[in-house]
Design a protein around this motif. Structure first.
Motif, short mmCIF file in Angstrom:
data_model
loop_
_atom_site.label_atom_id
_atom_site.label_comp_id
_atom_site.label_asym_id
_atom_site.label_seq_id
_atom_site.Cartn_x
_atom_site.Cartn_y
_atom_site.Cartn_z
N ASN A 76 0.83 -1.20 0.00
CA ASN A 76 0.00 0.00 0.00
C ASN A 76 0.86 1.25 0.00
N ALA A 77 1.99 1.23 0.72
CA ALA A 77 2.90 2.38 0.71
C ALA A 77 3.52 2.57 -0.67
N LEU A 78 3.75 1.50 -1.40
CA LEU A 78 4.29 1.61 -2.76
C LEU A 78 3.32 2.35 -3.67
N THR A 86 10.96 8.34 -7.52
CA THR A 86 11.50 7.17 -6.83
C THR A 86 11.66 7.48 -5.35
N ARG A 87 11.78 6.42 -4.57
CA ARG A 87 12.09 6.51 -3.15
C ARG A 87 13.12 5.45 -2.85
N SER A 88 13.88 5.67 -1.82
CA SER A 88 14.83 4.66 -1.38
C SER A 88 14.14 3.68 -0.44
N TYR A 89 14.77 2.53 -0.26
CA TYR A 89 14.25 1.56 0.71
C TYR A 89 14.23 2.18 2.11
N LYS A 94 11.08 4.50 6.66
CA LYS A 94 10.69 5.64 7.51
C LYS A 94 9.19 5.93 7.37
N ILE A 95 8.68 5.90 6.15
CA ILE A 95 7.26 6.14 5.91
C ILE A 95 6.41 5.10 6.64
N LEU A 96 6.91 3.88 6.69
CA LEU A 96 6.20 2.79 7.36
C LEU A 96 6.41 2.80 8.86
N GLY A 97 7.24 3.74 9.36
CA GLY A 97 7.36 3.94 10.79
C GLY A 97 8.47 3.20 11.50
N ASP A 98 9.36 2.53 10.76
CA ASP A 98 10.44 1.80 11.43
C ASP A 98 11.66 1.73 10.52
N ALA A 104 13.18 -5.96 5.96
CA ALA A 104 11.83 -6.53 5.86
C ALA A 104 11.04 -5.82 4.76
N VAL A 105 11.21 -4.50 4.65
CA VAL A 105 10.55 -3.73 3.60
C VAL A 105 11.05 -4.18 2.24
#
Length: 156
Positions: A76-78, A86-89, A94-98, A104-105
């Motif tokens: 969903n974040a993708l 683009t975004r980095s891993y 960070k967007i996912l909070g960890d 894992a991402v």
């Protein structure tokens, strides 16, 4: 579940879904295109063809990917990464909070079952490198160039 195969500039796409949504889109080298497209997959085929023709930069499809709760959150974040960006891993983590969940991402990105529609190709290394792509780095490079073509400036 219904299945269809279509030719794309990057290989043959396999599309699997039903009335609950599209569950899988993958790509492979070779293979024949379907003669008949199941009605439930026709809109997905139309939107992918439009994307490859350069006439579409977002998708409006009912999606039904199978994955863990964490994978669903990553996928969903993708969907929030804009076309041509683009975004980095690390940024995704960070967007996912960890920030510590970077591996894992990256792993969840690699298990994305919806090629192109869920744009995991838009996630790159922090240094800008084209790291990790299940479809092959050459496909990732092609997709990023397709979404953000370099316009050659005319000298005359």
């Amino acid at each position: 579940m219904e299945t269809a195969f279509i030719k794309t500039p990057l290989g043959t796409a396999r599309i699997v879904g039903d009335e609950n949504g599209i569950a899988i889109i993958s790509v492979q080298d070779g293979g024949e295109a379907s003669v008949l497209i199941p009605e439930v997959l026709q809109e997905c085929v139309n939107q992918l063809e439009s994307y490859f023709a350069g006439k579409r930069n977002d998708f409006s499809l009912k999606l039904n990917p199978k994955g863990t709760e964490f994978q669903q959150k990553v996928w969903n974040a993708l969907l929030e990464i804009p076309y041509g960006k683009t975004r980095s891993y690390l940024e995704q983590s960070k967007i996912l909070g960890d920030v510590k969940a970077i591996r894992a991402v990256a792993s969840a990105n690699g298990k994305n079952p919806l090629w192109i529609i869920v744009p995991c190709h838009r996630v790159i290394g922090a240094d800008g490198s084209l790291t990790g792509y299940a479809g092959g780095l050459w496909r990732k490079k092609w997709l990023l160039e397709h979404e953000n073509p370099t316009n050659q400036q005319s000298l005359f």
